[in-house]
Design an enzyme around this catalytic site. Structure first.
Site, short mmCIF file in Angstrom:
data_model
loop_
_atom_site.label_atom_id
_atom_site.label_comp_id
_atom_site.label_asym_id
_atom_site.label_seq_id
_atom_site.Cartn_x
_atom_site.Cartn_y
_atom_site.Cartn_z
N ASP A 89 0.83 -1.20 0.00
CA ASP A 89 0.00 0.00 0.00
C ASP A 89 0.87 1.25 0.00
O ASP A 89 2.02 1.22 0.46
CB ASP A 89 -0.89 0.03 1.24
CG ASP A 89 -1.87 -1.13 1.28
OD1 ASP A 89 -2.31 -1.58 0.21
OD2 ASP A 89 -2.19 -1.59 2.40
N PRO A 90 0.35 2.37 -0.50
CA PRO A 90 1.14 3.62 -0.47
C PRO A 90 1.66 3.97 0.91
O PRO A 90 2.80 4.45 1.04
CB PRO A 90 0.12 4.66 -0.97
CG PRO A 90 -0.76 3.88 -1.90
CD PRO A 90 -0.92 2.54 -1.24
#
Length: 296
Positions: free
Chosen positions: A39-40
């Site tokens: 995920d970012p």
């Protein structure tokens, strides 16, 4: 031809695809794939396969993962992490470390887990997070995942830090959400680091700035790992020049000694990985599965 792997230290705030594109710009290699989306918000080990090594991504993805996660109790969000909309807040119970260890223990083993609606899983060919961002209802079926170990590293209310060793496909965001539900106060991930993927470790990873500096000096390939690092659990098969050419043309080669494992990694006389092979016990030959383009 570039044929190898990179253990990249993914920065926070960037998607895994953004990192792939950045590595492509830095190295000048067009054909790059990554093994396991982060995920970012997350940082840590993001494995890259370059050139023909993209055909080894499935093997890289299969490795056991280790994460260090900070879980914020008392706040539930739409994405199960700090980037989402706050949906609910609740008082955090007075918990001792033993209470948390007891609660975490129920998530160790083979468990059912609902992936987050904001995930890269496809729903009718569209990533779930895209549908969720449009306000569409996303219902992802639960699935079995395996968590080998959860260790409580610290507890300073309302945040606990844990280390999770798990099989591929496990969502640490979902683990945080489920823990919050079990404790009756809700929870979300406030920080996540992948510290290992298979035998690749965070301490051996390279940051994008370091890679870019090395590329500027014409020396980035010193960080390139041999492609066989993705398949070290397969039987090594060492070939002479004649059998190398036979295998390169997609034909089986003899195997005088039966191997312990039926899946193998074949090398030319210079020690370069040239193919993945399967042993045919009846014919006593190695059949080629994936033959890589000649490199050198």
């Amino acid at each position: 031809m570039i044929f190898g792997l990179l253990n990249i230290h993914k920065p926070t705030g960037r998607s895994s695809r953004w990192v792939v594109n950045a590595v492509s710009r830095i190295t000048g290699v067009d054909k790059i794939g990554h093994a396991g989306t982060l995920d970012p918000l997350a940082t840590g080990v993001l494995l890259m396969a370059l050139g023909p090594a993209t055909r080894l991504i499935a093997y890289l993805q299969a490795g056991t993962k280790v994460y260090q996660a900070a879980i914020h109790l008392g706040v539930s969000t739409s994405t199960y992490d700090a980037e989402g909309e706050v949906l609910a807040t609740a008082p955090v119970p007075d918990l001792a470390p033993g209470d948390l260890q007891h609660a975490l223990a129920r998530f160790v083993g083979d468990i059912e887990q609902h992936p987050p609606a904001y995930s890269a899983l496809k729903v009718a060919g569209v990533a779930a997070y895209r549908k969720a961002r449009r306000g569409q209802t996303v219902e992802l079926p639960s699935r079995r995942v395996q968590i080998e170990q959860i260790e409580l590293l610290s507890w300073h209310s309302p945040v606990l830090t844990i280390s999770v060793t798990c099989a591929p496909g496990t969502y640490i965001r979902s683990l945080a959400f489920d823990l919050g539900q079990a404790l009756g106060c809700g929870a979300h991930i406030s920080g996540l680091v992948r510290t290992a993927s298979g035998h690749f470790r965070l301490e051996d990873s390279v940051g994008l700035e370091t890679l870019a500096a090395a590329a500027g000096a014409g020396d980035w390939q010193r960080f390139l790992l041999p492609p066989d690092q993705a398949v070290l659990d397969l039987t090594p098969v060492y070939l002479d020049e004649g059998r190398t050419q036979v295998l390169r043309h997609g034909n089986p080669v003899t195997a005088p000694t039966p191997p312990l494992l039926s899946s193998g990694r074949a090398y030319d006389p210079d020690g370069r990985l040239i193919a993945l092979v399967t042993y045919d016990a009846k014919l006593q030959v190695w059949q080629p599965d994936r033959v890589f383009d000649a490199v050198g």
